[in-house]
Design an enzyme around this catalytic site. Structure first.
Site, PDB file in Angstrom:
ATOM      1  N   ARG A 287       0.837  -1.206   0.000  1.00  0.00           N
ATOM      2  CA  ARG A 287       0.000   0.000   0.000  1.00  0.00           C
ATOM      3  C   ARG A 287       0.873   1.259   0.000  1.00  0.00           C
ATOM      4  O   ARG A 287       0.560   2.236  -0.676  1.00  0.00           O
ATOM      5  CB  ARG A 287      -0.949   0.021   1.205  1.00  0.00           C
ATOM      6  CG  ARG A 287      -1.975  -1.093   1.246  1.00  0.00           C
ATOM      7  CD  ARG A 287      -2.931  -1.100   0.092  1.00  0.00           C
ATOM      8  NE  ARG A 287      -3.704   0.125   0.021  1.00  0.00           N
ATOM      9  CZ  ARG A 287      -4.552   0.424  -0.951  1.00  0.00           C
ATOM     10  NH1 ARG A 287      -4.746  -0.415  -1.945  1.00  0.00           N
ATOM     11  NH2 ARG A 287      -5.211   1.555  -0.954  1.00  0.00           N
TER      12      ARG A 287
ATOM     13  N   THR B  39      -4.791   6.569  -3.915  1.00  0.00           N
ATOM     14  CA  THR B  39      -5.661   6.187  -5.036  1.00  0.00           C
ATOM     15  C   THR B  39      -5.658   7.254  -6.123  1.00  0.00           C
ATOM     16  O   THR B  39      -5.640   6.945  -7.310  1.00  0.00           O
ATOM     17  CB  THR B  39      -7.107   5.963  -4.530  1.00  0.00           C
ATOM     18  OG1 THR B  39      -7.079   4.935  -3.543  1.00  0.00           O
ATOM     19  CG2 THR B  39      -8.025   5.547  -5.661  1.00  0.00           C
TER      20      THR B  39
ATOM     21  N   ARG C  24       1.780   4.910  -8.222  1.00  0.00           N
ATOM     22  CA  ARG C  24       0.748   5.823  -8.729  1.00  0.00           C
ATOM     23  C   ARG C  24       1.279   7.244  -8.881  1.00  0.00           C
ATOM     24  O   ARG C  24       0.913   7.956  -9.821  1.00  0.00           O
ATOM     25  CB  ARG C  24      -0.473   5.788  -7.823  1.00  0.00           C
ATOM     26  CG  ARG C  24      -1.244   4.477  -7.939  1.00  0.00           C
ATOM     27  CD  ARG C  24      -2.369   4.421  -6.940  1.00  0.00           C
ATOM     28  NE  ARG C  24      -3.196   3.237  -7.108  1.00  0.00           N
ATOM     29  CZ  ARG C  24      -3.984   2.760  -6.161  1.00  0.00           C
ATOM     30  NH1 ARG C  24      -4.059   3.369  -4.980  1.00  0.00           N
ATOM     31  NH2 ARG C  24      -4.713   1.680  -6.382  1.00  0.00           N
TER      32      ARG C  24
ATOM     33  N   ASN D 273      -5.296   4.447 -12.486  1.00  0.00           N
ATOM     34  CA  ASN D 273      -4.207   4.600 -11.525  1.00  0.00           C
ATOM     35  C   ASN D 273      -3.261   3.401 -11.476  1.00  0.00           C
ATOM     36  O   ASN D 273      -2.618   3.151 -10.474  1.00  0.00           O
ATOM     37  CB  ASN D 273      -4.762   4.940 -10.138  1.00  0.00           C
ATOM     38  CG  ASN D 273      -5.669   3.862  -9.592  1.00  0.00           C
ATOM     39  OD1 ASN D 273      -5.785   2.776 -10.151  1.00  0.00           O
ATOM     40  ND2 ASN D 273      -6.313   4.148  -8.475  1.00  0.00           N
TER      41      ASN D 273
ATOM     42  N   HIS E  93      -3.916  -2.096  -8.555  1.00  0.00           N
ATOM     43  CA  HIS E  93      -4.812  -2.356  -7.427  1.00  0.00           C
ATOM     44  C   HIS E  93      -4.036  -3.213  -6.438  1.00  0.00           C
ATOM     45  O   HIS E  93      -3.310  -4.114  -6.839  1.00  0.00           O
ATOM     46  CB  HIS E  93      -6.050  -3.130  -7.905  1.00  0.00           C
ATOM     47  CG  HIS E  93      -6.831  -3.758  -6.790  1.00  0.00           C
ATOM     48  ND1 HIS E  93      -7.861  -3.107  -6.158  1.00  0.00           N
ATOM     49  CD2 HIS E  93      -6.723  -4.972  -6.184  1.00  0.00           C
ATOM     50  CE1 HIS E  93      -8.361  -3.900  -5.218  1.00  0.00           C
ATOM     51  NE2 HIS E  93      -7.685  -5.035  -5.212  1.00  0.00           N
TER      52      HIS E  93
END
Length: 147
Positions: A85, A91, A102, A112, A115
């Site tokens: 993450r 996001t 990203r 983006n 996932h």
């Protein structure tokens, strides 16, 4: 060891970013224990993003992730969810820090690039959409020796 589900989205595949993203994952010390390229059908996409069903962007999200090939992966390592993450960033690519996947590559909040499951509790469910248990490789160690 903790596992994390990661998917390179159609924009990442179409823009030739698969190798770059895999390299970043491996350089961070996470081990790829399953990987495949496929084209999502609507049912798989809706299962993956079921928490967003009923939201205004849901149909556009499903259309986007089914628009081309994706690369699905399971990675493994200490605190894999948290590490991944942090690596992917916010996001919204405009808010993602430079140096994150990203932050470096996202074209928009919708496109983006990648996932990753947002909590350890959701990993098993998301992995099961893409991989059977016998498709996940067990028992190898990374060796970062340079020859």
């Amino acid at each position: 060891m903790e596992r994390e589900f990661v998917m390179i989205k159609p924009d990442g595949v179409k823009r030739g970013l698969v190798g770059e993203i895999i390299s970043r994952i491996e350089r961070k010390g996470l081990k790829i224990v399953a990987m495949k390229m496929l084209k999502l059908d609507r049912e798989m996409a809706e299962r993956l993003y079921e928490e967003h069903k009923g939201k205004p962007f849901f149909d556009d999200l499903i259309s986007y992730v089914t628009s081309g090939p994706v690369v699905a992966m399971v990675v493994e390592g200490p605190n894999a969810v948290e590490v991944m993450r942090r690596m992917i960033g916010d996001t919204d690519g405009a808010k993602a820090a430079p140096g994150t996947i990203r932050g470096d590559f996202a074209l928009s909040k919708a496109r983006n690039v990648v996932h990753a499951t947002d909590s350890p509790e959701k990993v098993a469910r998301e992995m099961s959409i893409f991989f059977r248990d016998d498709e996940i490789v067990e028992g190898y160690e990374l060796c970062h020796s340079i020859y």
